[in-house]
Design a protein around this motif. Sequence first.
Motif, mmCIF file in Angstrom:
data_model
loop_
_atom_site.group_PDB
_atom_site.id
_atom_site.type_symbol
_atom_site.label_atom_id
_atom_site.label_comp_id
_atom_site.label_asym_id
_atom_site.label_seq_id
_atom_site.Cartn_x
_atom_site.Cartn_y
_atom_site.Cartn_z
ATOM 1 N N LEU A 49 0.834 -1.201 0.000
ATOM 2 C CA LEU A 49 0.000 0.000 0.000
ATOM 3 C C LEU A 49 0.867 1.248 0.000
ATOM 4 C CD1 LEU A 49 -2.688 1.430 0.065
ATOM 5 C CD2 LEU A 49 -2.782 1.026 2.535
ATOM 6 N N ALA A 50 1.938 1.239 0.785
ATOM 7 C CA ALA A 50 2.839 2.397 0.826
ATOM 8 C C ALA A 50 3.435 2.662 -0.546
ATOM 9 C CB ALA A 50 3.952 2.165 1.855
ATOM 10 N N MET A 78 8.163 1.444 9.152
ATOM 11 C CA MET A 78 8.612 1.691 7.786
ATOM 12 C C MET A 78 9.352 3.025 7.670
ATOM 13 S SD MET A 78 6.065 0.832 4.649
ATOM 14 C CE MET A 78 4.668 0.299 5.602
ATOM 15 N N PRO A 79 10.388 3.076 6.864
ATOM 16 C CA PRO A 79 11.110 4.341 6.628
ATOM 17 C C PRO A 79 10.348 5.197 5.615
ATOM 18 C CG PRO A 79 12.110 2.589 5.368
ATOM 19 C CD PRO A 79 11.022 1.942 6.202
ATOM 20 N N LEU A 80 9.189 5.667 5.996
ATOM 21 C CA LEU A 80 8.287 6.340 5.066
ATOM 22 C C LEU A 80 8.898 7.595 4.437
ATOM 23 C CD1 LEU A 80 4.950 5.949 7.011
ATOM 24 C CD2 LEU A 80 5.578 4.860 4.851
ATOM 25 N N ARG A 81 9.472 8.463 5.248
ATOM 26 C CA ARG A 81 10.006 9.720 4.711
ATOM 27 C C ARG A 81 11.116 9.440 3.704
ATOM 28 N NH1 ARG A 81 10.761 15.435 6.007
ATOM 29 N NH2 ARG A 81 9.269 15.282 7.679
ATOM 30 N N ALA A 82 12.037 8.583 4.048
ATOM 31 C CA ALA A 82 13.185 8.299 3.184
ATOM 32 C C ALA A 82 12.781 7.572 1.909
ATOM 33 C CB ALA A 82 14.223 7.474 3.945
ATOM 34 N N ARG A 83 11.790 6.720 1.984
ATOM 35 C CA ARG A 83 11.470 5.878 0.830
ATOM 36 C C ARG A 83 10.271 6.359 0.025
ATOM 37 N NH1 ARG A 83 13.636 0.784 1.872
ATOM 38 N NH2 ARG A 83 13.408 0.318 -0.326
ATOM 39 N N THR A 84 9.363 7.155 0.641
ATOM 40 C CA THR A 84 8.140 7.556 -0.064
ATOM 41 C C THR A 84 7.879 9.055 -0.044
ATOM 42 O OG1 THR A 84 6.663 7.366 1.848
ATOM 43 C CG2 THR A 84 7.051 5.354 0.558
ATOM 44 N N GLY A 85 8.613 9.803 0.779
ATOM 45 C CA GLY A 85 8.348 11.233 0.914
ATOM 46 C C GLY A 85 7.156 11.534 1.803
ATOM 47 N N GLY A 97 -12.821 0.544 14.933
ATOM 48 C CA GLY A 97 -11.517 0.061 14.511
ATOM 49 C C GLY A 97 -10.401 1.036 14.810
ATOM 50 N N SER A 98 -9.201 0.664 14.362
ATOM 51 C CA SER A 98 -8.016 1.503 14.548
ATOM 52 C C SER A 98 -7.537 1.981 13.189
ATOM 53 C CB SER A 98 -6.904 0.706 15.229
ATOM 54 O OG SER A 98 -7.301 0.348 16.533
ATOM 55 N N PHE A 99 -6.929 3.169 13.177
ATOM 56 C CA PHE A 99 -6.555 3.813 11.929
ATOM 57 C C PHE A 99 -5.221 4.530 12.074
ATOM 58 C CE2 PHE A 99 -11.068 3.656 12.542
ATOM 59 C CZ PHE A 99 -11.541 3.139 11.356
ATOM 60 N N VAL A 100 -4.522 4.669 10.939
ATOM 61 C CA VAL A 100 -3.341 5.529 10.870
ATOM 62 C C VAL A 100 -3.535 6.465 9.690
ATOM 63 C CG1 VAL A 100 -1.761 3.879 11.941
ATOM 64 C CG2 VAL A 100 -1.957 3.947 9.460
ATOM 65 N N SER A 101 -2.887 7.597 9.776
ATOM 66 C CA SER A 101 -2.883 8.579 8.701
ATOM 67 C C SER A 101 -1.434 8.805 8.285
ATOM 68 C CB SER A 101 -3.512 9.889 9.190
ATOM 69 O OG SER A 101 -3.432 10.873 8.187
ATOM 70 N N ILE A 102 -1.198 8.811 6.981
ATOM 71 C CA ILE A 102 0.135 9.039 6.432
ATOM 72 C C ILE A 102 0.023 10.238 5.495
ATOM 73 C CG2 ILE A 102 2.017 8.054 5.064
ATOM 74 C CD1 ILE A 102 -0.503 5.681 6.470
ATOM 75 N N THR A 103 0.917 11.233 5.639
ATOM 76 C CA THR A 103 0.823 12.484 4.894
ATOM 77 C C THR A 103 2.075 12.721 4.062
ATOM 78 O OG1 THR A 103 -0.601 13.410 6.615
ATOM 79 C CG2 THR A 103 0.501 14.984 5.164
ATOM 80 N N ARG A 104 1.884 13.225 2.832
ATOM 81 C CA ARG A 104 3.007 13.579 1.959
ATOM 82 C C ARG A 104 3.641 14.865 2.469
ATOM 83 N NH1 ARG A 104 5.481 11.800 -1.336
ATOM 84 N NH2 ARG A 104 3.951 10.360 -2.176
ATOM 85 N N VAL A 105 4.962 14.813 2.734
ATOM 86 C CA VAL A 105 5.700 15.970 3.227
ATOM 87 C C VAL A 105 6.848 16.366 2.288
ATOM 88 C CG1 VAL A 105 5.124 15.557 5.652
ATOM 89 C CG2 VAL A 105 7.185 14.510 4.681
ATOM 90 N N MET A 106 7.156 15.498 1.322
ATOM 91 C CA MET A 106 8.212 15.742 0.338
ATOM 92 C C MET A 106 7.722 15.188 -1.000
ATOM 93 S SD MET A 106 11.418 14.367 2.682
ATOM 94 C CE MET A 106 12.343 13.966 1.242
ATOM 95 N N ARG A 119 9.010 -5.512 -5.831
ATOM 96 C CA ARG A 119 8.378 -5.248 -4.530
ATOM 97 C C ARG A 119 8.377 -6.506 -3.669
ATOM 98 N NH1 ARG A 119 4.344 -2.710 -7.759
ATOM 99 N NH2 ARG A 119 2.807 -4.232 -7.075
ATOM 100 N N ARG A 120 8.164 -7.661 -4.287
ATOM 101 C CA ARG A 120 8.180 -8.914 -3.519
ATOM 102 C C ARG A 120 9.591 -9.244 -3.033
ATOM 103 N NH1 ARG A 120 4.519 -10.381 -7.445
ATOM 104 N NH2 ARG A 120 6.130 -11.387 -8.701
ATOM 105 N N ARG A 121 10.586 -9.030 -3.896
ATOM 106 C CA ARG A 121 11.972 -9.338 -3.510
ATOM 107 C C ARG A 121 12.467 -8.430 -2.399
ATOM 108 N NH1 ARG A 121 12.899 -9.576 -8.947
ATOM 109 N NH2 ARG A 121 13.773 -7.498 -8.941
ATOM 110 N N ALA A 122 12.111 -7.158 -2.455
ATOM 111 C CA ALA A 122 12.639 -6.184 -1.491
ATOM 112 C C ALA A 122 11.545 -5.193 -1.099
ATOM 113 C CB ALA A 122 13.829 -5.442 -2.096
ATOM 114 N N PRO A 123 10.586 -5.639 -0.249
ATOM 115 C CA PRO A 123 9.535 -4.707 0.183
ATOM 116 C C PRO A 123 10.133 -3.560 0.997
ATOM 117 C CG PRO A 123 9.420 -6.765 1.411
ATOM 118 C CD PRO A 123 10.475 -6.942 0.363
ATOM 119 N N LEU A 124 9.393 -2.471 1.087
ATOM 120 C CA LEU A 124 9.848 -1.366 1.937
ATOM 121 C C LEU A 124 10.129 -1.938 3.306
ATOM 122 C CD1 LEU A 124 7.383 1.514 1.035
ATOM 123 C CD2 LEU A 124 9.709 1.182 0.231
#
Length: 132
Positions: A49-50, A78-85, A97-106, A119-124
């Motif tokens: 998803l990321a 997950m290293p979100l900032r470094a890998r996805t911005g 239920g439970s939830f998370v929010s992820i925001t674009r910063v870069m 992606r299968r060989r080397a997922p985030l």
Amino acid sequence: MAALAVVAAGLTARVVVEHSPMEDVAGRSEAREAFDGMVARLFGPASELAECGLPLLRMGGSLVVSVSAETRRQWEGMPLRARTGCELSGEWSTQNGSFVSITRVMPAPAGLPRRPAARRRAPLMREESQQL
């Protein structure tokens, strides 16, 4: 069902409901960094998803994901900032239920999403030192 809710709420001029595999949407150049917000539930591995979903967010846009305790830990590790911005911007729970929010910063890094085999060989991963 989501499309009916958008119509019922009178939001058809502002909300797009896409019933397509996210990977297909992510492959469209016009969709890259085009969305203010997205929601996902029961998508699959957090790393998929990321990599497929986060490149679709424009600067300041957020993805809200329903999570289990395990997937919450995956998002937190997950290293979100470094890998996805993007970065984890919120976590909460309700009676539904439970939830998370992820925001674009870069800006979104070029090359995401990678092909499924890559992606299968080397997922985030948890460690930022690993390369895409």
